[in-house]
Design a protein around this motif. Structure first.
Motif, PDB file in Angstrom:
ATOM      1  N   LEU A  21      34.236  44.517  44.153  1.00  0.00           N
ATOM      2  CA  LEU A  21      35.323  43.828  43.452  1.00  0.00           C
ATOM      3  C   LEU A  21      36.103  42.920  44.400  1.00  0.00           C
ATOM      4  O   LEU A  21      36.552  41.828  44.006  1.00  0.00           O
ATOM      5  CB  LEU A  21      36.259  44.867  42.812  1.00  0.00           C
ATOM      6  N   ALA A  22      36.272  43.338  45.656  1.00  0.00           N
ATOM      7  CA  ALA A  22      36.975  42.496  46.630  1.00  0.00           C
ATOM      8  C   ALA A  22      36.200  41.209  46.870  1.00  0.00           C
ATOM      9  O   ALA A  22      36.790  40.123  46.970  1.00  0.00           O
ATOM     10  CB  ALA A  22      37.166  43.265  47.939  1.00  0.00           C
ATOM     11  N   LYS A  23      34.876  41.313  46.974  1.00  0.00           N
ATOM     12  CA  LYS A  23      34.054  40.124  47.188  1.00  0.00           C
ATOM     13  C   LYS A  23      34.155  39.162  46.011  1.00  0.00           C
ATOM     14  O   LYS A  23      34.218  37.947  46.190  1.00  0.00           O
ATOM     15  CB  LYS A  23      32.609  40.575  47.405  1.00  0.00           C
ATOM     16  N   ASN A  24      34.186  39.690  44.773  1.00  0.00           N
ATOM     17  CA  ASN A  24      34.267  38.826  43.594  1.00  0.00           C
ATOM     18  C   ASN A  24      35.669  38.275  43.371  1.00  0.00           C
ATOM     19  O   ASN A  24      35.857  37.394  42.524  1.00  0.00           O
ATOM     20  CB  ASN A  24      33.817  39.598  42.350  1.00  0.00           C
ATOM     21  N   SER A  25      36.684  38.823  44.052  1.00  0.00           N
ATOM     22  CA  SER A  25      38.060  38.355  43.868  1.00  0.00           C
ATOM     23  C   SER A  25      38.420  37.218  44.809  1.00  0.00           C
ATOM     24  O   SER A  25      39.463  36.583  44.640  1.00  0.00           O
ATOM     25  CB  SER A  25      39.042  39.524  44.086  1.00  0.00           C
ATOM     26  N   LEU A  44      37.530  41.207  36.110  1.00  0.00           N
ATOM     27  CA  LEU A  44      37.502  42.622  36.476  1.00  0.00           C
ATOM     28  C   LEU A  44      37.043  43.472  35.300  1.00  0.00           C
ATOM     29  O   LEU A  44      36.280  44.438  35.471  1.00  0.00           O
ATOM     30  CB  LEU A  44      38.876  43.077  36.969  1.00  0.00           C
ATOM     31  N   LYS A  45      37.496  43.147  34.105  1.00  0.00           N
ATOM     32  CA  LYS A  45      37.087  43.907  32.917  1.00  0.00           C
ATOM     33  C   LYS A  45      35.585  43.787  32.681  1.00  0.00           C
ATOM     34  O   LYS A  45      34.934  44.734  32.247  1.00  0.00           O
ATOM     35  CB  LYS A  45      37.857  43.421  31.686  1.00  0.00           C
ATOM     36  N   LYS A  46      35.038  42.580  32.954  1.00  0.00           N
ATOM     37  CA  LYS A  46      33.598  42.388  32.764  1.00  0.00           C
ATOM     38  C   LYS A  46      32.781  43.165  33.812  1.00  0.00           C
ATOM     39  O   LYS A  46      31.731  43.717  33.511  1.00  0.00           O
ATOM     40  CB  LYS A  46      33.245  40.895  32.865  1.00  0.00           C
ATOM     41  N   LEU A  47      33.299  43.169  35.024  1.00  0.00           N
ATOM     42  CA  LEU A  47      32.535  43.768  36.124  1.00  0.00           C
ATOM     43  C   LEU A  47      32.529  45.278  36.062  1.00  0.00           C
ATOM     44  O   LEU A  47      31.519  45.926  36.371  1.00  0.00           O
ATOM     45  CB  LEU A  47      33.088  43.308  37.480  1.00  0.00           C
ATOM     46  N   ILE A  48      33.679  45.887  35.704  1.00  0.00           N
ATOM     47  CA  ILE A  48      33.802  47.345  35.776  1.00  0.00           C
ATOM     48  C   ILE A  48      33.076  47.992  34.601  1.00  0.00           C
ATOM     49  O   ILE A  48      33.457  47.825  33.446  1.00  0.00           O
ATOM     50  CB  ILE A  48      35.284  47.762  35.801  1.00  0.00           C
ATOM     51  N   SER A  49      32.004  48.681  34.915  1.00  0.00           N
ATOM     52  CA  SER A  49      31.170  49.307  33.888  1.00  0.00           C
ATOM     53  C   SER A  49      31.145  50.822  34.026  1.00  0.00           C
ATOM     54  O   SER A  49      30.287  51.470  33.441  1.00  0.00           O
ATOM     55  CB  SER A  49      29.742  48.763  33.989  1.00  0.00           C
ATOM     56  N   THR A  50      32.029  51.383  34.783  1.00  0.00           N
ATOM     57  CA  THR A  50      32.054  52.833  34.994  1.00  0.00           C
ATOM     58  C   THR A  50      33.395  53.402  34.560  1.00  0.00           C
ATOM     59  O   THR A  50      34.440  52.772  34.773  1.00  0.00           O
ATOM     60  CB  THR A  50      31.813  53.157  36.479  1.00  0.00           C
ATOM     61  N   PRO A  51      33.408  54.574  33.928  1.00  0.00           N
ATOM     62  CA  PRO A  51      34.678  55.206  33.543  1.00  0.00           C
ATOM     63  C   PRO A  51      35.380  55.836  34.742  1.00  0.00           C
ATOM     64  O   PRO A  51      36.458  56.395  34.597  1.00  0.00           O
ATOM     65  CB  PRO A  51      34.240  56.265  32.530  1.00  0.00           C
ATOM     66  N   LEU A  52      34.774  55.741  35.886  1.00  0.00           N
ATOM     67  CA  LEU A  52      35.339  56.363  37.087  1.00  0.00           C
ATOM     68  C   LEU A  52      36.643  55.693  37.508  1.00  0.00           C
ATOM     69  O   LEU A  52      37.556  56.336  38.015  1.00  0.00           O
ATOM     70  CB  LEU A  52      34.304  56.285  38.217  1.00  0.00           C
ATOM     71  N   ILE A  53      36.784  54.363  37.288  1.00  0.00           N
ATOM     72  CA  ILE A  53      37.922  53.584  37.797  1.00  0.00           C
ATOM     73  C   ILE A  53      39.059  53.608  36.775  1.00  0.00           C
ATOM     74  O   ILE A  53      38.874  53.224  35.608  1.00  0.00           O
ATOM     75  CB  ILE A  53      37.497  52.147  38.101  1.00  0.00           C
ATOM     76  N   ASN A  54      40.249  54.032  37.222  1.00  0.00           N
ATOM     77  CA  ASN A  54      41.442  54.031  36.364  1.00  0.00           C
ATOM     78  C   ASN A  54      42.177  52.706  36.451  1.00  0.00           C
ATOM     79  O   ASN A  54      42.483  52.084  35.432  1.00  0.00           O
ATOM     80  CB  ASN A  54      42.384  55.172  36.765  1.00  0.00           C
ATOM     81  N   ARG A  55      42.496  52.274  37.676  1.00  0.00           N
ATOM     82  CA  ARG A  55      43.349  51.085  37.853  1.00  0.00           C
ATOM     83  C   ARG A  55      42.847  50.262  39.033  1.00  0.00           C
ATOM     84  O   ARG A  55      42.276  50.788  39.980  1.00  0.00           O
ATOM     85  CB  ARG A  55      44.808  51.503  38.112  1.00  0.00           C
ATOM     86  N   SER A  71      47.024  40.228  40.391  1.00  0.00           N
ATOM     87  CA  SER A  71      46.402  40.570  39.120  1.00  0.00           C
ATOM     88  C   SER A  71      46.085  42.059  39.123  1.00  0.00           C
ATOM     89  O   SER A  71      46.179  42.722  40.164  1.00  0.00           O
ATOM     90  CB  SER A  71      45.121  39.756  38.901  1.00  0.00           C
ATOM     91  N   SER A  72      45.684  42.617  37.918  1.00  0.00           N
ATOM     92  CA  SER A  72      45.418  44.055  37.843  1.00  0.00           C
ATOM     93  C   SER A  72      44.455  44.357  36.703  1.00  0.00           C
ATOM     94  O   SER A  72      44.108  43.482  35.903  1.00  0.00           O
ATOM     95  CB  SER A  72      46.735  44.829  37.622  1.00  0.00           C
ATOM     96  N   TYR A  73      44.040  45.648  36.663  1.00  0.00           N
ATOM     97  CA  TYR A  73      43.154  46.147  35.612  1.00  0.00           C
ATOM     98  C   TYR A  73      43.531  47.589  35.330  1.00  0.00           C
ATOM     99  O   TYR A  73      43.726  48.381  36.264  1.00  0.00           O
ATOM    100  CB  TYR A  73      41.685  46.070  36.080  1.00  0.00           C
ATOM    101  N   ASN A  74      43.659  47.967  34.034  1.00  0.00           N
ATOM    102  CA  ASN A  74      43.873  49.346  33.596  1.00  0.00           C
ATOM    103  C   ASN A  74      42.734  49.731  32.669  1.00  0.00           C
ATOM    104  O   ASN A  74      42.290  48.932  31.831  1.00  0.00           O
ATOM    105  CB  ASN A  74      45.197  49.509  32.855  1.00  0.00           C
ATOM    106  N   LYS A  75      42.286  50.989  32.774  1.00  0.00           N
ATOM    107  CA  LYS A  75      41.140  51.413  31.987  1.00  0.00           C
ATOM    108  C   LYS A  75      41.428  51.323  30.479  1.00  0.00           C
ATOM    109  O   LYS A  75      40.621  50.806  29.727  1.00  0.00           O
ATOM    110  CB  LYS A  75      40.727  52.841  32.394  1.00  0.00           C
TER     111      LYS A  75
END
Length: 508
Positions: A21-25, A44-55, A71-75
């Protein structure tokens, strides 16, 4: 709480996701577009495909070194926004564990330049729930499989036990008797019957294979016997060849020793010729002056007997007589010095005894002996040596080494040149006598340098060169003087030899 192994697995996955995610940011942090924050959130929403990540939080590092939220992302809505972690960047550079989650902050770099930081929070509960479900499923499947396997095995055991026991007994008897021509009987079950037939095929092939091995063994024994006979014959022939080779080598060493002695005598012959030429001049002048003095003496005698002798005539005779006697004395003294020097050098050359001598005097005697050669070839020798350097060593080998090197330069280095210079630099360091011999002649061809000290190496093959001069020098340095000699490859013109051997300083 999950165990340590599960924590390490989640931590490893979290760090991998953080780096991706750091590389894509990076491109969004570098962009000056006002919508880059919203675009990064969508990305970030498109990239994250695992339920493991909360925020996920992304912070930007400004040019004034200040850090701001980007910027940010919440599950989902069950995971409301949390306050930024800017103040905890240093602390969260390593993974920090909480009861239900872990947190980590990684740098977002572009080459060696840091663009910002990425905060990631991963759930420990998701993995725990998944692992527990998977564990229950696996245990249930294992228990079911064990029950089925036990029932099937019992049924198969009951159905096949007796025929299998009989089959095992028959195979055991065949193995014990080692008679592989015996065949197993047909079995009541299709599978066992196929197995018995295959065993019969195996027994038949084994029997053929054993017979073939026996035949090959007999053939190999006969071949080995024949090979031993041939080897014995060749060994005897090789011994005879080796004996002939040793005999030839011994004769070659004797011949080489004779050639080395011949080379010594050749260099001594050159000195004899030079001394003869050099001595001939002062003796000839002495003979001429003595003849002239005899003639003058006869004239005076006649005038005296005729009583016509004048005082002026007597005075002139006395003046001329003194001059002629002076000429005779000087030339005879010069011839005596040459003969004495040659005599000393010749004796030293034939002697390898250790004695005390002056190094500078030794060099003068060698140069005086070779003066005729040096003058006729217009070669100048420059000697750098302390006059009070007295050592205890072997003057004979040193004489021979210097004479061979000088003659080698005259015959090879200065061939076709109008003038040449030889430099001999001598010094004593740490009980070692260092002789640096160099000339400004034609030098040595690269094809000859590597084997300059080998016997029979010469550039005048067929022109009188024996190729033993430098080999003789090498043997004298390494064997007679227990030293070493090196050809220096550095000079652009001429040659340079470094000779070093142990000596003992003598009192002056």
């Amino acid at each position: 709480m999950v165990d340590d192994h599960e924590n390490k697995t989640i931590a490893s996955e979290t760090r991998a996701w953080a780096n991706i995610l750091a590389k894509n940011s990076r491109q969004f942090l570098e962009s000056d577009n006002d919508n880059s924050q919203t675009a990064l959130s969508s990305e970030l929403k498109k990239l994250i495909s695992t339920p493991l990540i909360n925020r996920i939080h992304v912070y930007r590092l400004n040019e004034d070194s200040s850090i701001e939220y980007f910027s940010s992302y919440n599950k989902n809505h069950n995971f409301p926004a949390i306050s930024d972690k800017i103040a905890q960047i240093s602390q969260l550079s390593t993974i920090q564990y909480d009861e239900n989650y872990l947190e980590l902050i990684v740098k977002i770099n572009q080459g060696q330049h840091t663009l910002g930081y990425l905060f990631i929070q991963s759930s420990l509960l998701e993995k725990q729930s998944f692992i527990k479900k998977l564990t229950y499923i696996m245990l249930s499947f294992l228990v079911f499989a064990l029950i089925i396997a036990f029932g099937v095995s019992q049924w198969l055991f009951n159905k096949t036990n007796q025929p299998i026991v009989k089959l095992i007994e028959d195979v055991g008897q065949i193995s014990q008797s080692k008679d592989f021509s015996i065949q197993l009987a047909s079995q009541p079950y299709k599978e066992l019957d196929i197995l018995a037939k295959n065993i019969n095929v195996l027994l038949l092939r084994t029997d053929k294979h054993i017979n073939r091995i026996i035949d090959e063994h007999q053939h190999a024994l006969s071949q080995n016997q024949a090979l031993e006979n041939r080897l014995s014959a060749r060994t005897d022939a090789l011994k005879e060849s080796n004996q002939e080779l040793l005999s030839t080598l011994e004769k070659l060493h004797e011949f080489q020793g004779q050639l080395v002695e011949t080379e010594k005598m050749a260099s001594l012959g050159d000195m004899v010729a030079g001394i003869a030429h050099e001595v001939n001049t002062p003796i000839g002048l002495g003979v001429t002056a003595s003849s002239l003095l005899a003639d003058k003496l006869n004239e005076i005698k006649v005038s005296f007997e005729d009583k016509t002798l004048k005082s002026s005539q007597l005075k002139k005779f006395l003046t001329d007589g003194v001059e002629n006697v002076s000429i005779i004395f000087r030339n005879l003294e010069r011839a005596a010095k040459l003969i004495s020097s040659f005599k000393k050098v010749a004796v030293d050359q034939s002697s390898a005894e250790t004695c005390t001598f002056n190094v500078h005097g030794l060099l003068d005697e060698v140069l005086l002996t070779l003066s005729a050669k040096l003058v006729s070839t217009n070669v100048t020798v420059s000697v750098i040596c302390p006059e009070d350097l007295n050592i205890k060593s072997k003057p004979g080998p040193i004489n021979q080494i210097l004479i061979n090197l000088i003659l080698n330069s005259i015959y090879h280095a200065f061939e076709g040149l109008e003038h040449g210079t030889i430099t001999i630099n001598v010094m004593n360091l740490s009980d070692q006598l260092h002789i640096n011999y160099s000339d400004d002649g034609l030098g040595i061809d690269n094809s000859v340098k590597a084997k300059i000290f080998d016997p029979f190496t010469t550039t005048k093959r067929g022109s009188g060169g024996s190729g033993l001069g430098m080999h003789l020098v090498y043997n004298l340095v390494t064997q007679a003087l227990d030293g070493h000699i090196v050809l220096d490859d550095e000079p652009e013109h001429g040659v340079c030899f470094d000779i070093t051997f142990p000596v003992e300083l003598a009192a002056t």
